[in-house]
Scaffold this motif. Structure first.
Motif, PDB file in Angstrom:
ATOM      1  N   MET A   1       0.791  -1.161  -0.119  1.00  8.69           N
ATOM      2  CA  MET A   1       0.053   0.049   0.087  1.00  8.69           C
ATOM      3  C   MET A   1       0.818   1.419   0.021  1.00  8.69           C
ATOM      4  N   SER A   2       0.588   2.021  -0.972  1.00 14.42           N
ATOM      5  CA  SER A   2       1.267   3.434  -1.002  1.00 14.42           C
ATOM      6  C   SER A   2       0.450   4.329  -0.414  1.00 14.42           C
ATOM      7  N   LEU A   3      -0.618   4.774  -0.973  1.00  9.87           N
ATOM      8  CA  LEU A   3      -1.635   6.038  -0.500  1.00  9.87           C
ATOM      9  C   LEU A   3      -2.941   5.455  -0.746  1.00  9.87           C
ATOM     10  N   ASP A   4      -3.765   5.645   0.358  1.00  8.32           N
ATOM     11  CA  ASP A   4      -5.254   5.441   0.054  1.00  8.32           C
ATOM     12  C   ASP A   4      -6.083   6.656   1.006  1.00  8.32           C
ATOM     13  N   THR A   5      -6.888   7.188  -0.330  1.00  5.53           N
ATOM     14  CA  THR A   5      -7.664   8.065   0.205  1.00  5.53           C
ATOM     15  C   THR A   5      -9.436   7.759   0.612  1.00  5.53           C
ATOM     16  N   VAL A   6      -9.927   8.238   1.474  1.00 12.68           N
ATOM     17  CA  VAL A   6     -11.149   8.198   1.710  1.00 12.68           C
ATOM     18  C   VAL A   6     -11.796   9.475   2.291  1.00 12.68           C
ATOM     19  N   GLY A   7     -13.071   9.565   2.169  1.00 11.47           N
ATOM     20  CA  GLY A   7     -13.893  10.771   2.573  1.00 11.47           C
ATOM     21  C   GLY A   7     -15.293  10.483   2.585  1.00 11.47           C
ATOM     22  N   PRO A   8     -16.115  11.591   2.714  1.00 13.33           N
ATOM     23  CA  PRO A   8     -17.484  11.358   2.701  1.00 13.33           C
ATOM     24  C   PRO A   8     -17.880  10.608   1.346  1.00 13.33           C
ATOM     25  N   GLY A   9     -18.967   9.716   1.305  1.00 17.16           N
ATOM     26  CA  GLY A   9     -19.696   9.282   0.216  1.00 17.16           C
ATOM     27  C   GLY A   9     -20.999   9.761  -0.086  1.00 17.16           C
ATOM     28  N   ALA A  10     -21.857   8.942  -0.477  1.00 10.68           N
ATOM     29  CA  ALA A  10     -23.240   9.541  -0.642  1.00 10.68           C
ATOM     30  C   ALA A  10     -24.220   9.566   0.469  1.00 10.68           C
ATOM     31  N   LEU A  11     -24.981  10.755   0.852  1.00 10.34           N
ATOM     32  CA  LEU A  11     -25.387  11.081   1.706  1.00 10.34           C
ATOM     33  C   LEU A  11     -26.994  11.465   1.209  1.00 10.34           C
ATOM     34  N   ILE A  12     -27.868  10.608   1.787  1.00  6.82           N
ATOM     35  CA  ILE A  12     -29.415  10.628   1.276  1.00  6.82           C
ATOM     36  C   ILE A  12     -30.125  10.917   2.597  1.00  6.82           C
ATOM     37  N   HIS A  13     -31.204  11.943   2.271  1.00  2.00           N
ATOM     38  CA  HIS A  13     -32.112  12.296   3.358  1.00  2.00           C
ATOM     39  C   HIS A  13     -33.466  11.215   2.868  1.00  2.00           C
ATOM     40  N   VAL A  14     -33.765  10.340   3.532  1.00  2.00           N
ATOM     41  CA  VAL A  14     -34.636   9.314   3.275  1.00  2.00           C
ATOM     42  C   VAL A  14     -35.992   9.714   3.886  1.00  2.00           C
ATOM     43  N   THR A  15     -36.947  10.030   2.950  1.00  2.00           N
ATOM     44  CA  THR A  15     -38.286  10.393   3.801  1.00  2.00           C
ATOM     45  C   THR A  15     -39.446   9.749   3.106  1.00  2.00           C
ATOM     46  N   GLU A  16     -39.274   9.283   1.925  1.00  3.47           N
ATOM     47  CA  GLU A  16     -40.210   8.742   1.008  1.00  3.47           C
ATOM     48  C   GLU A  16     -39.773   7.601   0.037  1.00  3.47           C
ATOM     49  N   ARG A  17     -40.664   6.962  -0.271  1.00  8.15           N
ATOM     50  CA  ARG A  17     -40.508   5.682  -1.088  1.00  8.15           C
ATOM     51  C   ARG A  17     -39.573   5.985  -2.329  1.00  8.15           C
ATOM     52  N   ASP A  18     -39.337   6.919  -2.976  1.00 10.29           N
ATOM     53  CA  ASP A  18     -38.485   7.537  -4.036  1.00 10.29           C
ATOM     54  C   ASP A  18     -37.081   7.355  -3.540  1.00 10.29           C
ATOM     55  N   ASP A  19     -36.841   7.670  -2.182  1.00 16.61           N
ATOM     56  CA  ASP A  19     -35.623   7.760  -1.674  1.00 16.61           C
ATOM     57  C   ASP A  19     -34.977   6.472  -1.601  1.00 16.61           C
ATOM     58  N   VAL A  20     -35.644   5.568  -1.370  1.00 15.60           N
ATOM     59  CA  VAL A  20     -35.125   4.066  -1.468  1.00 15.60           C
ATOM     60  C   VAL A  20     -34.565   3.637  -2.680  1.00 15.60           C
ATOM     61  N   ALA A  21     -35.249   4.085  -3.734  1.00 15.50           N
ATOM     62  CA  ALA A  21     -34.720   3.820  -5.005  1.00 15.50           C
ATOM     63  C   ALA A  21     -33.391   4.474  -5.268  1.00 15.50           C
ATOM     64  N   ARG A  22     -33.347   5.753  -4.772  1.00 20.19           N
ATOM     65  CA  ARG A  22     -32.170   6.683  -4.776  1.00 20.19           C
ATOM     66  C   ARG A  22     -31.049   6.031  -4.222  1.00 20.19           C
ATOM     67  N   SER A  23     -31.338   5.502  -3.015  1.00 18.27           N
ATOM     68  CA  SER A  23     -30.324   4.851  -2.060  1.00 18.27           C
ATOM     69  C   SER A  23     -29.625   3.634  -2.783  1.00 18.27           C
ATOM     70  N   ARG A  24     -30.636   2.942  -3.405  1.00 15.63           N
ATOM     71  CA  ARG A  24     -30.104   1.878  -3.990  1.00 15.63           C
ATOM     72  C   ARG A  24     -29.041   2.176  -5.347  1.00 15.63           C
ATOM     73  N   ARG A  25     -29.666   3.090  -6.050  1.00 17.60           N
ATOM     74  CA  ARG A  25     -28.604   3.710  -7.304  1.00 17.60           C
ATOM     75  C   ARG A  25     -27.374   3.913  -6.642  1.00 17.60           C
ATOM     76  N   ALA A  26     -27.284   4.855  -5.621  1.00 18.90           N
ATOM     77  CA  ALA A  26     -25.909   5.243  -4.928  1.00 18.90           C
ATOM     78  C   ALA A  26     -25.227   4.113  -4.557  1.00 18.90           C
ATOM     79  N   ALA A  27     -25.917   3.127  -3.955  1.00 16.05           N
ATOM     80  CA  ALA A  27     -25.313   1.922  -3.372  1.00 16.05           C
ATOM     81  C   ALA A  27     -24.409   1.374  -4.580  1.00 16.05           C
ATOM     82  N   HIS A  28     -24.883   1.127  -5.474  1.00 17.54           N
ATOM     83  CA  HIS A  28     -24.821   0.516  -6.784  1.00 17.54           C
ATOM     84  C   HIS A  28     -23.507   0.891  -7.403  1.00 17.54           C
ATOM     85  N   GLU A  29     -23.593   2.214  -7.480  1.00 24.03           N
ATOM     86  CA  GLU A  29     -22.401   3.216  -8.132  1.00 24.03           C
ATOM     87  C   GLU A  29     -21.040   3.229  -7.297  1.00 24.03           C
ATOM     88  N   LEU A  30     -21.685   3.090  -5.906  1.00 24.30           N
ATOM     89  CA  LEU A  30     -20.440   3.140  -5.101  1.00 24.30           C
ATOM     90  C   LEU A  30     -19.778   1.894  -5.240  1.00 24.30           C
TER      91      LEU A  30
END
Length: 345
Positions: A1-30
């Motif tokens: 290992m030479s250098l590994d960088t981490v930080g914030p990822g996806a942050l989703i305010h989940v309040t309705e059903r559409d946000d569940v699908a947004r969360s899945r898409r964000a997880a898939h991309e990550l």
């Protein structure tokens, strides 16, 4: 290992059903970016669906999805917490460790590690890149809320910025052989984005560029900016930290706390040594009173609190304040756990 960088990822305010699908898409991309295999992607999608659905059912909350890298991984971190005033995930007749309502069995089965706190208002899970699992708290016979075996572990939560504001909040952690560098900033005003970009770039440099002295020129262009840095020397077991503006640092070395805020120390930096364990915490200075009062998330079975649960609990406690935006970054090194893991490997 030479250098590994981490930080914030996806942050989703989940309040309705559409946000569940947004969360899945964000997880898939990550997951694609982190090299997660196909079967594990399906399992990750199920876990995120369970967590996001429970957020909707219990009044809404925040879901953080981020890559852990070598600072707690390998794998992805799933962190969720309910909005203040929402109904907790505690079901009558369940023990605190079983409080995460519908879908807990899937979460337990598919996560490499998981933990809940504060009657189920906070939830953390780690999913590795492949379907091969060794769950903390099950295979090892220990409580899942214990300090994670990986050391060091770095995590952070950034509060959503209120609409119509020009505030930028960011953090970054860089892992090199024998050393971890953390940088965080909370900047406002027209130059906020440029200030944040330049401050985050300092984390990837070596030497004195990551000290508070290296920030002065950048911060001078943004009077409303605050910054903190932490250097963890894993070989010498020392922590060097500095803070400026609205952010503060707390270091707990072998159980002894050291607090660093711009208002209570004459020197811009402090250095602390540790023998076995150290935890560093970057937080808004407004949290100083809560930390002094011992406020922290309630773990299970009296075990040490997980860094991600601590970050979420502290930031969640700011909701309702006049200026709730900000961030909490926690880094923990447990040399005893690291030695145990090395012996088992």
């Amino acid at each position: 290992m030479s250098l590994d960088t981490v930080g914030p990822g996806a942050l989703i305010h989940v309040t309705e059903r559409d946000d569940v699908a947004r969360s899945r898409r964000a997880a898939h991309e990550l997951a694609i970016a982190d090299g997660v295999d196909g079967r594990r992607m399906s399992e990750l999608a199920l876990v995120v669906t369970v967590v996001a659905t429970n957020l909707v059912l219990h009044g809404g909350g925040l879901l953080s999805l981020r890559r852990l890298g070598t600072l707690g991984g390998p794998g992805l971190e799933v962190l969720a917490y309910l909005d203040a005033g929402s109904r907790p995930w505690l079901h009558p007749g369940r023990r605190p460790g079983e409080s995460f309502g519908a879908g807990l069995s899937a979460l337990r089965r598919l996560s490499d590690e998981y933990a809940v706190a504060e009657q189920g208002s906070l939830l953390w899970a780690r999913l590795g890149r492949s379907a091969r699992r060794t769950r903390l708290g099950h295979a090892a016979g220990t409580d899942p809320a214990a300090v994670p075996r990986q050391a060091p572990y770095v995590t952070g939560v950034v509060a959503p910025t209120p609409s119509g504001t020009d505030v930028v909040t960011q953090w970054r952690a860089v892992h090199r052989p024998g050393r971890v560098t953390l940088v965080a900033c909370h900047a406002g005003g027209p130059p906020a984005e440029e200030v944040a970009r330049r401050l985050m770039a300092l984390a990837s440099r070596s030497g004195r560029a990551t000290s508070l002295a290296g920030y002065r020129e950048i911060l001078g262009a943004a009077p409303r900016a605050g910054a903190s840095f932490i250097e963890l020397d894993l070989q010498r077991r020392t922590v060097t930290a500095g803070s400026n503006g609205s952010l503060a640092v707390r270091i707990t070395a072998d159980g002894q706390p050291t607090r660093l805020t711009p208002s209570d120390v004459p020197a811009p930096e402090v250095r602390v040594r540790w023998a076995h364990t150290v935890e560093t915490l970057i937080h808004p200075e407004s949290l100083r009173g809560r930390l002094a009062g011992g406020a922290e998330p309630a773990g299970q079975g009296g075990q040490p609190h997980h860094p991600a649960l601590r970050a979420a609990a502290l930031l969640r406690g700011r909701e309702g304040e006049a200026e709730p935006s900000g961030l909490v970054v926690v880094a923990r090194v447990d040399e005893d756990a690291l030695a145990s893991t090395a012996a088992q490997g």
